[in-house]
Design an enzyme around this catalytic site. Structure first.
Site, mmCIF file in Angstrom:
data_model
loop_
_atom_site.group_PDB
_atom_site.id
_atom_site.type_symbol
_atom_site.label_atom_id
_atom_site.label_comp_id
_atom_site.label_asym_id
_atom_site.label_seq_id
_atom_site.Cartn_x
_atom_site.Cartn_y
_atom_site.Cartn_z
ATOM 1 N N HIS A 105 4.811 -18.589 28.802
ATOM 2 C CA HIS A 105 5.049 -19.903 29.390
ATOM 3 C C HIS A 105 6.214 -20.596 28.688
ATOM 4 O O HIS A 105 6.407 -20.426 27.475
ATOM 5 C CB HIS A 105 3.797 -20.778 29.265
ATOM 6 C CG HIS A 105 2.565 -20.130 29.814
ATOM 7 N ND1 HIS A 105 2.439 -19.748 31.128
ATOM 8 C CD2 HIS A 105 1.398 -19.774 29.210
ATOM 9 C CE1 HIS A 105 1.252 -19.194 31.314
ATOM 10 N NE2 HIS A 105 0.609 -19.192 30.162
ATOM 11 N N GLU A 122 -1.538 -23.504 25.301
ATOM 12 C CA GLU A 122 -2.924 -23.336 25.733
ATOM 13 C C GLU A 122 -3.762 -22.679 24.639
ATOM 14 O O GLU A 122 -3.243 -22.164 23.648
ATOM 15 C CB GLU A 122 -2.988 -22.493 27.013
ATOM 16 C CG GLU A 122 -2.470 -21.080 26.867
ATOM 17 C CD GLU A 122 -2.321 -20.361 28.203
ATOM 18 O OE1 GLU A 122 -2.263 -21.016 29.258
ATOM 19 O OE2 GLU A 122 -2.234 -19.122 28.182
ATOM 20 N N HIS A 180 1.450 -12.789 26.347
ATOM 21 C CA HIS A 180 -0.009 -12.690 26.298
ATOM 22 C C HIS A 180 -0.577 -12.253 27.648
ATOM 23 O O HIS A 180 0.109 -12.326 28.669
ATOM 24 C CB HIS A 180 -0.635 -14.043 25.903
ATOM 25 C CG HIS A 180 -0.348 -15.145 26.865
ATOM 26 N ND1 HIS A 180 0.802 -15.905 26.813
ATOM 27 C CD2 HIS A 180 -1.043 -15.626 27.925
ATOM 28 C CE1 HIS A 180 0.789 -16.801 27.772
ATOM 29 N NE2 HIS A 180 -0.318 -16.649 28.471
ATOM 30 N N ARG A 200 5.787 -14.137 34.779
ATOM 31 C CA ARG A 200 5.235 -12.780 34.711
ATOM 32 C C ARG A 200 6.352 -11.812 34.341
ATOM 33 O O ARG A 200 7.408 -11.823 34.981
ATOM 34 C CB ARG A 200 4.706 -12.357 36.089
ATOM 35 C CG ARG A 200 3.303 -12.765 36.379
ATOM 36 C CD ARG A 200 2.807 -12.127 37.689
ATOM 37 N NE ARG A 200 2.105 -13.135 38.436
ATOM 38 C CZ ARG A 200 2.505 -13.657 39.589
ATOM 39 N NH1 ARG A 200 3.609 -13.235 40.165
ATOM 40 N NH2 ARG A 200 1.800 -14.587 40.179
#
Length: 323
Positions: A105, A122, A180, A200
């Site tokens: 991200h 996150e 991740h 992605r």
């Protein structure tokens, strides 16, 4: 106006995903006929996916409505100064029946410039994990852009990724710029900034029902990587009962682990809303004369204006979140 506020529940927003399964329905009792339920968005202010209140006198109102009406009474004065009428966190449960794509991200700066969005820092709390299941977090060696691109182009990316075997209770902090993926057989509670921006980089060469591969974002991703990150993503934390044990504290949120077997009288001295995610058992939360029960797999929002409240349980494990 503030005396109307009480512990608020929302209707989960369920997402069908190519990698999703049935645990959110079978284990967490989410009501859905979707074949592959990948995510339950518990509290969301993402455009087009705004949570709707499911309990009490505010039932049927959206999170956006609440923010416009109650402002700092809902999220806290400091938060309101920063975020205005945007709720700063997105709260989810995720069930990976199959591996998620390898992804990362962007940070706040890049996300604002490219997508008019927050970044996406996150954390994951492993809610349930099948035997021998993994999370992918970071690389298994020191990494450079050149080495990374060589493996990406040769389709040997998995050789340089770090696979961690996981069990219930394992907790990970995923900073922006870190590669991740949630592995097959893992269910997590996820706390993150309000953002739906994901780059992605590899999707296991899988195709959908019509034979199409999902879009990759490698041109965007290469600028979003931070290749110099230390391996500090595994979170250790105390589990003292009837006490808020800090798990993660960062500029975007703090999350505590709270295992309860009695009645706790609590004070909110954070100048913030509080969110409780129930990951085991059930608990009754009482505030402003209102009581609401949360069960395993449910989430509740306590508005910032609530100073004092009680949590009563014989057997609950809660994640306690605030900004």
């Amino acid at each position: 106006m503030s005396n109307i506020l009480y512990p608020i529940k929302f209707t989960p927003i369920l997402k069908d995903k190519i990698w999703g399964g049935q645990k959110l329905k079978n284990i967490l009792n989410k009501d859905s006929d979707l074949p592959n339920i990948g995510e339950s968005w518990e509290i969301s202010d993402v455009e087009g996916d705004t949570s709707i209140v499911s309990n009490g006198s505010l039932k049927g109102q959206s999170l956006k409505d609440l923010l416009k009406t109650y402002k700092s009474d809902l999220i806290g004065l400091q938060n309101y100064r920063i975020f205005k009428d945007k709720f700063p966190l997105l709260i989810k449960f995720i069930d990976a029946k199959e591996d998620l794509s390898i992804q990362l991200h962007p940070n706040d700066e890049l996300a604002a410039k490219r997508h008019n969005s927050f970044g996406k820092t996150e954390m994951w709390y492993v809610f349930q994990a099948d035997e021998d299941s993994n999370l992918i977090v970071g690389f298994n060696q020191e990494m450079t852009p050149e080495t990374y691109l060589e493996h990406l182009n040769n389709k040997t990316l998995t050789k340089i990724l770090n696979f961690d075997k996981v069990k219930t209770g394992d907790t990970y902090f995923i900073e922006v710029g870190r590669v991740h993926a949630i592995g097959a057989g893992v269910m997590v509670a996820e706390i993150q900034q309000t953002s739906d921006i994901t780059y992605r980089v590899y999707d296991w060469d899988r195709v959908d029902d019509e034979g199409n591969e999902r879009e990759l974002h490698n041109d965007l991703a290469i600028d979003a990587f931070n290749f110099d990150m230390p391996d500090n993503f595994r979170v250790t934390y105390d589990k003292t009962e009837n006490h808020s044990n800090e798990m993660v504290s960062c500029p975007y949120f703090t999350t505590n682990y709270l295992k309860i077997n009695k009645t706790l009288k609590k004070e909110n001295d954070h100048n913030s809303f509080l969110i409780y995610m129930c990951v085991e058992g059930d608990a009754e939360i009482t505030a402003n004369g209102f009581s609401e029960v949360i069960k395993k797999g449910e989430t509740i929002l306590l508005p910032a204006v609530i100073d004092n409240y009680e949590i009563n349980s014989k057997n609950a494990t809660l994640l306690e979140v605030y900004v």
